[in-house]
Design an enzyme around this catalytic site. Structure first.
Site, PDB file in Angstrom:
ATOM      1  N   GLU A 263      52.075   6.159  -9.600  1.00 61.26           N
ATOM      2  CA  GLU A 263      53.519   5.927  -9.559  1.00 61.26           C
ATOM      3  C   GLU A 263      53.879   5.782  -8.095  1.00 61.26           C
ATOM      4  O   GLU A 263      53.782   6.738  -7.324  1.00 61.26           O
ATOM      5  CB  GLU A 263      54.263   7.105 -10.181  1.00 61.26           C
ATOM      6  N   CYS A 300      61.920   7.912  -4.901  1.00 61.20           N
ATOM      7  CA  CYS A 300      61.295   6.642  -5.293  1.00 61.20           C
ATOM      8  C   CYS A 300      62.306   5.757  -6.003  1.00 61.20           C
ATOM      9  O   CYS A 300      62.108   4.549  -6.096  1.00 61.20           O
ATOM     10  CB  CYS A 300      60.101   6.909  -6.186  1.00 61.20           C
TER      11      CYS A 300
HETATM   12  P1  NAP Z   1      51.304   9.643   0.120  1.00 60.83           P
HETATM   13  O1  NAP Z   1      51.298   9.728   1.583  1.00 60.83           O
HETATM   14  O2  NAP Z   1      50.698   8.440  -0.509  1.00 60.83           O
HETATM   15  O3  NAP Z   1      50.549  10.974  -0.380  1.00 60.83           O
HETATM   16  C1  NAP Z   1      50.346  11.292  -1.746  1.00 60.83           C
HETATM   17  C2  NAP Z   1      49.008  12.014  -1.906  1.00 60.83           C
HETATM   18  O4  NAP Z   1      47.931  11.088  -1.770  1.00 60.83           O
HETATM   19  C3  NAP Z   1      48.719  13.095  -0.859  1.00 60.83           C
HETATM   20  O5  NAP Z   1      47.990  14.123  -1.484  1.00 60.83           O
HETATM   21  C4  NAP Z   1      47.867  12.378   0.148  1.00 60.83           C
HETATM   22  O6  NAP Z   1      47.000  13.218   0.891  1.00 60.83           O
HETATM   23  C5  NAP Z   1      47.040  11.481  -0.747  1.00 60.83           C
HETATM   24  N1  NAP Z   1      46.567  10.264  -0.076  1.00 60.83           N
HETATM   25  C6  NAP Z   1      47.356   9.282   0.452  1.00 60.83           C
HETATM   26  N2  NAP Z   1      46.590   8.297   0.936  1.00 60.83           N
HETATM   27  C7  NAP Z   1      45.300   8.661   0.724  1.00 60.83           C
HETATM   28  C8  NAP Z   1      44.032   8.052   1.011  1.00 60.83           C
HETATM   29  N3  NAP Z   1      43.960   6.873   1.625  1.00 60.83           N
HETATM   30  N4  NAP Z   1      42.911   8.704   0.655  1.00 60.83           N
HETATM   31  C9  NAP Z   1      42.977   9.907   0.033  1.00 60.83           C
HETATM   32  N5  NAP Z   1      44.135  10.534  -0.261  1.00 60.83           N
HETATM   33  C10 NAP Z   1      45.280   9.916   0.075  1.00 60.83           C
HETATM   34  O7  NAP Z   1      52.779   9.728  -0.463  1.00 60.83           O
HETATM   35  P2  NAP Z   1      53.959  10.727  -0.039  1.00 60.83           P
HETATM   36  O8  NAP Z   1      54.390  10.446   1.353  1.00 60.83           O
HETATM   37  O9  NAP Z   1      53.565  12.105  -0.388  1.00 60.83           O
HETATM   38  O10 NAP Z   1      55.146  10.361  -1.021  1.00 60.83           O
HETATM   39  C11 NAP Z   1      56.166   9.452  -0.696  1.00 60.83           C
HETATM   40  C12 NAP Z   1      55.976   8.167  -1.491  1.00 60.83           C
HETATM   41  O11 NAP Z   1      55.877   8.500  -2.870  1.00 60.83           O
HETATM   42  C13 NAP Z   1      57.128   7.196  -1.388  1.00 60.83           C
HETATM   43  O12 NAP Z   1      56.627   5.900  -1.231  1.00 60.83           O
HETATM   44  C14 NAP Z   1      57.841   7.348  -2.732  1.00 60.83           C
HETATM   45  O13 NAP Z   1      58.571   6.210  -3.132  1.00 60.83           O
HETATM   46  C15 NAP Z   1      56.690   7.637  -3.632  1.00 60.83           C
HETATM   47  N6  NAP Z   1      57.099   8.365  -4.826  1.00 60.83           N
HETATM   48  C16 NAP Z   1      56.956   7.754  -6.033  1.00 60.83           C
HETATM   49  C17 NAP Z   1      57.373   8.394  -7.179  1.00 60.83           C
HETATM   50  C18 NAP Z   1      57.220   7.725  -8.519  1.00 60.83           C
HETATM   51  O14 NAP Z   1      57.343   8.415  -9.516  1.00 60.83           O
HETATM   52  N7  NAP Z   1      56.979   6.445  -8.588  1.00 60.83           N
HETATM   53  C19 NAP Z   1      57.920   9.683  -7.113  1.00 60.83           C
HETATM   54  C20 NAP Z   1      58.030  10.286  -5.866  1.00 60.83           C
HETATM   55  C21 NAP Z   1      57.603   9.600  -4.729  1.00 60.83           C
HETATM   56  P3  NAP Z   1      47.504  14.079   2.157  1.00 60.83           P
HETATM   57  O15 NAP Z   1      47.924  15.392   1.586  1.00 60.83           O
HETATM   58  O16 NAP Z   1      46.300  14.171   3.001  1.00 60.83           O
HETATM   59  O17 NAP Z   1      48.628  13.337   2.804  1.00 60.83           O
END
Ligand code: NAP
Length: 505
Positions: A263, A300
């Site tokens: 998501e 989001c």
């Molecule tokens: P994120 O930076 O992608 O992190 C999410 C998780 O994924 C974290 O545990 C992160 O690890 C891990 N991760 C990210 N990239 C990775 C990689 N290349 N390799 C391994 N693990 C990886 O997202 P965020 O900043 O937490 O959240 C904000 C985003 O989420 C926004 O874009 C928002 O729109 C979206 N969002 C979507 C929804 C939905 O339901 N569609 C809901 C809420 C938020 P680390 O702990 O090491 O950072």
């Protein structure tokens, strides 16, 4: 401080640490040391989850419902401490954390009642037709079964409801799937106390401890190893497009590819139809500003784009929006990285001649102030960057010259979590023409509202075509989200004694 994290992982019922450490960077208060996850710990957690599946996957629905309810109770028993550590780590106000906790326990209890009803099992029966010519038909019984161990990645912006014991974990456990959570490095203490609640529920319910593990982050290799582990059968992910896409690609490249339910982000366009703009441009501008800036725009479903027919009503809308934004002060963002990404996103707009600033601020440190820009339909369609999510309170007004141009623009959007129509009765024909386009673009289409605020319910879809999600057939919110962790099995000519209990009950 009511709760002081010990910084360990929970793996198969034991709190364990490792060699490496990382320090949390809370928005307020002191940071704490946490163990960095390792690839070996991922393996231990996945093995334990597989072991647990042999009992948990065949547990009764009532046993699992009681387990989910017990997790909710254990979360409530830690209510104050959860709010305190959550608010300190994320900078989100206490009231927001309290509301999110209610949503989290509400989700767990909703899944408990959902599985007790049993409709989700989609039971089907084609009775045998032994006399059928030219060939007899066998007896066929179909029922949905859990798929096995599931990996869960929560997002930074919902430290409770989309995290350790959030929607993905609740749906997977309800289905009968053990869960391995990769903790988010933005809120490791919140993850730890929630894991403590799940652990207590496991002990109280006498469930195999491998059913839930939490491995703290601090090391991207952990997430990569988790999605590639051969015993993991699906991934629930909430987060950024970049992170989600990287992990999705790893899942697809596995010798045994597995579904990755990502998501991701969205710009959630709003289409403001002429009669609505004429009747209430000011109210729409004020309402949009409130939705855009809620929680520092870190949703989001944040409405990042409004499409409106150029003219005096569009000017009124913009005027009201600017006025409302000017009353909004800087807000603390979830992490330094997210605050920097917001400034970088704004810079993308600032260097473009095709974009005009309407209300511009400067953000510094971990703070974000709102920004509003404007462009035309043609320029928007010519520049993909303008349709990319800027996570935070930044919005874009797209002025089009006619309803036909609005329709063209709508067709140009990529997949979205939501699309909104603002309309009055006189706009009905225009809305009817727009709806088939928006329905192809978004998981949720709404009228005369703002998309922030996602109801946890049976009829909710929180998903959408890529890049809103990596799997357009799924939702991550609401009871339908359990489907992600089930697969149908057909039982042909099995004697009654062998048919799964779920088929009968
Ligand atoms: P994120 O930076 O992608 O992190 C999410 C998780 O994924 C974290 O545990 C992160 O690890 C891990 N991760 C990210 N990239 C990775 C990689 N290349 N390799 C391994 N693990 C990886 O997202 P965020 O900043 O937490 O959240 C904000 C985003 O989420 C926004 O874009 C928002 O729109 C979206 N969002 C979507 C929804 C939905 O339901 N569609 C809901 C809420 C938020 P680390 O702990 O090491 O950072």
């Amino acid at each position: 401080m009511i709760f002081t994290p010990h910084g360990k992982h929970l793996i198969a019922g034991a709190w364990v640490s490792g060699a490496g450490r990382f320090r949390s960077e809370p928005a307020q208060g002191a940071g704490f040391e946490f163990s960095t996850g390792t690839v070996a710990q991922v393996d231990l957690a996945a093995q334990a989850a597989e072991e647990a599946f042999w009992s948990f996957g065949w547990s009764t629905r009532d046993e699992r419902a009681v387990f989910l309810e017990t997790i909710a109770d254990e979360i409530e028993a830690r209510a104050e401490a959860i709010t305190e550590i959550g608010s300190s780590e994320t900078g989100l106000p206490a009231a927001r954390l309290q509301g999110e906790r209610g949503r989290t326990t509400g989700q767990l209890r909703l899944f408990a009642s959902h599985i007790r009803k049993g409709d989700y099992l989609d039971r089907r029966h084609d009775a045998a037709l032994p006399e059928r010519q030219p060939l007899p038909r066998p007896d066929l019984k179909l029922v949905e079964r859990p798929i096995g161990p599931v990996a869960v990645f929560g997002a930074s912006n919902f430290p409770l409801a989309f995290s350790t014991a959030g929607g993905d974990t609740a749906a997977a456990l309800a289905a009968g799937c053990p869960v391995v959570v990769k903790g988010h490095s933005a809120h490791p203490g919140t993850g730890e106390i929630i894991a403590e609640a799940v652990h207590a529920a496991i002990t109280r319910c006498g469930i195999h401890p491998g059913v839930f593990s939490l491995i703290q982050g601090g090391n991207r290799e952990v997430g990569a190893a988790l999605v590639q582990h051969p015993l993991i059968k699906a991934v629930g992910f909430t987060g950024s497009l970049a992170g989600g896409r990287a992990l999705f690609d790893l899942c697809a490249a596995r010798p045994e590819p597995i579904p990755f339910f990502g998501e991701l982000g969205s710009v959630n366009p709003m289409f403001i139809l002429p009669e609505a703009a004429r009747a209430r441009a000011e109210a729409l501008g004020t309402g949009w500003a409130a939705s855009l800036t809620m929680g520092a725009g870190q949703f989001c479903t944040n409405p990042g784009i409004a499409v409106v027919v150029d003219g005096a009503d569009a000017d009124r809308l913009v005027g009201a929006m600017k006025e409302a934004l000017a009353k909004t002060g800087p807000q603390t963002m979830l992490t330094d990285g997210i605050a920097k990404a917001y400034r970088d996103g704004q810079a993308r707009f600032q260097v473009r001649n095709s974009v005009k600033p309407l209300y511009e601020t400067e953000s510094g440190g971990r703070q974000a102030s709102p920004n509003l820009y404007e462009t035309t339909g043609d320029q928007f369609l010519a520049d993909h960057t303008l349709s990319e999510e800027v996570f935070g309170p930044l919005a874009l007004v797209v002025r089009v010259e006619s309803l036909a141009a609005m329709q063209r623009l709508a067709r140009g959007f990529e997949g979205q979590l939501t699309a909104t129509i603002h309309m009055d009765e006189g706009d009905t024909e225009a809305a009817k023409a727009l709806l088939p386009v928006l329905e192809r673009k978004a998981g949720r289409v709404l009228v005369n509202g703002f998309p922030t605020g996602v109801e946890v319910a049976d009829a909710m879809v929180h998903g959408g075509p890529y890049p809103a999600s990596t799997n357009f057939g799924a939702t991550s919110v609401g009871t339908l989200s359990i489907r992600r962790f089930l697969r149908p099995v057909s039982y042909q000519n099995l004697p009654d004694a062998l048919i799964p209990a779920d088929f009968k009950a």
